[in-house]
Design a protein around this motif. Structure first.
Motif, PDB file in Angstrom:
ATOM      1  N   ARG A  53       5.532  -5.756 -10.885  1.00 43.60           N
ATOM      2  CA  ARG A  53       5.800  -4.319 -10.898  1.00 43.60           C
ATOM      3  C   ARG A  53       6.488  -3.921 -12.210  1.00 43.60           C
TER       4      ARG A  53
ATOM      5  N   ASN B 110       6.457   1.551  -9.272  1.00 46.30           N
ATOM      6  CA  ASN B 110       5.554   1.649  -8.128  1.00 46.30           C
ATOM      7  C   ASN B 110       4.093   1.564  -8.575  1.00 46.30           C
TER       8      ASN B 110
ATOM      9  N   TYR C 134      -3.768  -5.167  -4.354  1.00 44.67           N
ATOM     10  CA  TYR C 134      -2.758  -4.343  -3.686  1.00 44.67           C
ATOM     11  C   TYR C 134      -2.619  -4.719  -2.211  1.00 44.67           C
TER      12      TYR C 134
ATOM     13  N   PRO D 211       6.526  -2.749  -1.527  1.00 42.15           N
ATOM     14  CA  PRO D 211       6.501  -1.642  -0.561  1.00 42.15           C
ATOM     15  C   PRO D 211       5.214  -0.838  -0.637  1.00 42.15           C
ATOM     16  N   ALA D 212       4.942  -0.086   0.408  1.00 38.84           N
ATOM     17  CA  ALA D 212       3.711   0.698   0.490  1.00 38.84           C
ATOM     18  C   ALA D 212       3.601   1.720  -0.634  1.00 38.84           C
ATOM     19  N   GLU D 213       4.737   2.183  -1.154  1.00 37.55           N
ATOM     20  CA  GLU D 213       4.718   3.183  -2.228  1.00 37.55           C
ATOM     21  C   GLU D 213       3.989   2.674  -3.463  1.00 37.55           C
ATOM     22  N   VAL D 214       4.014   1.372  -3.680  1.00 36.00           N
ATOM     23  CA  VAL D 214       3.324   0.807  -4.838  1.00 36.00           C
ATOM     24  C   VAL D 214       1.827   1.088  -4.747  1.00 36.00           C
ATOM     25  N   TYR D 215       1.300   1.012  -3.536  1.00 40.83           N
ATOM     26  CA  TYR D 215      -0.118   1.295  -3.306  1.00 40.83           C
ATOM     27  C   TYR D 215      -0.401   2.791  -3.431  1.00 40.83           C
ATOM     28  N   HIS D 216       0.390   3.597  -2.747  1.00 40.21           N
ATOM     29  CA  HIS D 216       0.076   5.028  -2.678  1.00 40.21           C
ATOM     30  C   HIS D 216       0.339   5.751  -3.996  1.00 40.21           C
ATOM     31  N   GLU D 217       1.397   5.362  -4.686  1.00 37.38           N
ATOM     32  CA  GLU D 217       1.729   6.030  -5.944  1.00 37.38           C
ATOM     33  C   GLU D 217       1.023   5.398  -7.148  1.00 37.38           C
TER      34      GLU D 217
ATOM     35  N   LYS E 219      -1.138   9.026  -5.746  1.00 34.84           N
ATOM     36  CA  LYS E 219      -0.693  10.101  -4.838  1.00 34.84           C
ATOM     37  C   LYS E 219      -1.867  10.942  -4.332  1.00 34.84           C
TER      38      LYS E 219
END
Length: 454
Positions: free
Chosen positions: A199, A204, A232, A244-250, A255
């Motif tokens: 990371r 993220n 991912y 964390p999931a934010e790494v995938y979504h952001e 986004k």
């Protein structure tokens, strides 16, 4: 006169002999062609799988047991290249061993012995925060730079290997003592990958490369959509170094900006390809992440992944049928553009980068998405183009009828998906193994995916 008569008689007899021989030879050739033409779909699929599997079995680098980066039947290689093994293609080779066992190309014991060799080698090979490099020097296990600054960990190639190691673990988990030992070592190798390190200081998003010499200078944050979804998923799934999931979504999904409303030939594109609205990329984007990850009924807030991959296949096929650049040979029997050798060296072929080159892996590895259409291509390549495109390790990497260009060369990264994806359609072997891993189920749920298998 007697001598003259004897000469005439001899010539006459010779003509009869050669005529009969030629007829017999033609008859044999016709019989061979008829046999080729009458191969059932099932028999031809098995033949393609078995011949291609040999790239990873007979053609493997001897010290590691892993796939060589390339095999050129013409014997011409880049300097110091013949001992190079590839981690991504090597991972595909590991999955091919499981296909080989199930199809009876090798025995289970032979497969276990080869995979024992592979995991022992991977344990000792160069790693960088758990990630292997893109290339290794086979005999030594030391990194071979893929580029000047690309001499450290490659998280994408590592993800392709990790995908295969999880399949091995699941396959041998309840086996004999040797098999259980292989499964345990595969499990440890997967759990030692430090996804969180990549990371780059807790951002993220996941970065593709890190080097002990150059740090993050490659500067390649991986955003979607391309072939890297599996990275991912595995990063989220890791029980030891997860993200964390934010790494995938952001990072990956930006986004939600990854979503596309574009269509081509009436088919929704579904996801933006690297930020380019409506662009359809090389076909390997529908293959590499889905060798183990089952796209059937796999959905999240961004896509239906079966629709995504099937539509990419259908769009590419329709593009080749319409053939706007009028290349020779394109059509219903010859379609599929992906990264491969090319008349221009090496290229990521797609409708946006089309040089008249067909790469057999594109249509063949799409067999689960379009079995009937992919089968048409297999028959055409095998029955019509024949030895021009078919050799010791299956269909050669690429060809161009326009340029009369038929190089007898193979690349691991292209051969690898063919037996695997054909097998996934035939039996679901690798899909079932990968999706049975508890960490995979947990990682997919964590990212908001739904699937009948989780």
């Amino acid at each position: 006169m007697k001598i003259y008569s004897y000469i005439l008689l001899s010539l006459f007899s010779a003509c009869i002999f050669f005529s009969c021989s030629r007829s017999a030879s033609n008859g044999e050739n016709q019989q061979t062609e008829q046999q080729k033409d009458t191969l059932s779909n099932d028999s031809l699929l098995t033949l393609v799988q078995q011949q291609t599997f040999q790239y990873f079995w007979e053609g493997a680098e001897k010290t590691s047991g892993l796939a060589r980066e390339r095999i050129h039947m013409d014997g011409v290689y880049p300097e110091n290249d013949q001992d190079v093994v590839t981690i991504g293609g090597g991972g595909f080779g590991v999955m091919n061993i499981l296909v080989g066992i199930e199809r009876g190309f090798i025995t289970r014991q032979e497969g276990a012995q080869r995979l024992e060799q592979v995991v022992n080698y991977l344990e000792k090979a160069d790693r960088f925060h758990g990630a292997w490099p893109h290339w290794l020097h086979g005999p030594s296990g030391k990194v071979k730079p893929f580029g000047t600054k690309d001499n450290g960990g490659d998280l994408v190639e590592t993800a392709f290997m990790a995908q295969s190691l999880l399949c091995v673990r699941q396959y041998f988990a309840e086996g004999n003592d040797q098999e259980k030992a292989v499964a345990a070592k595969a499990d440890k190798l997967w759990k030692d990958i430090d996804w969180n390190w990549y990371r780059n200081g807790g951002q993220n998003v996941l970065y593709w490369h890190w080097s002990p010499e150059y740090g993050w200078e490659m500067n390649f944050p991986v955003t979607g959509y391309n072939e890297c979804l599996i990275m991912y998923v595995l990063a989220a799934a890791s029980p030891t170094h997860g993200v964390p999931a934010e790494v995938y979504h952001e990072g990956w999904a930006k986004k939600g900006a990854i979503k596309s409303s574009a269509e081509q030939y009436g088919y929704p594109v579904v996801l933006n390809f690297n930020g380019n609205e409506g662009t359809v990329g090389p076909m390997f984007w529908a293959h590499y992440s889905y060798l183990g990850l089952d796209p059937r009924e796999l959905k999240d807030e961004y896509a239906d992944y079966w629709e995504l991959n099937k539509n990419q296949t259908l769009i590419q096929r329709q593009y080749c049928i319409e053939n706007p650049k009028h290349f020779k040979g394109y059509g219903e029997n010859a379609w599929g553009l992906t990264a491969s050798y090319s008349v221009k060296g090496y290229a990521g072929h797609s409708p946006k980068e089309d040089f008249g080159v067909i790469s057999p892996t594109a249509a063949l590895s799409s067999y689960p998405y379009t079995p009937e259409y992919s089968m048409q291509v297999i028959h055409y390549l095998y029955n019509q183009l024949g030895d021009k495109v078919w050799g010791k390790y299956g269909f050669y990497d690429a060809y161009s009828e326009t340029e009369d260009w038929f190089p007898k060369r193979y690349l691991a990264i292209d051969q690898g998906p063919i037996p695997i994806m054909i097998e996934n359609q035939r039996s679901g072997l690798l899909w079932n193994l990968f999706m049975s891993a508890p960490e995979v189920k947990g990682g997919l749920k964590k990212l908001g995916f739904s699937s009948p298998k989780i």
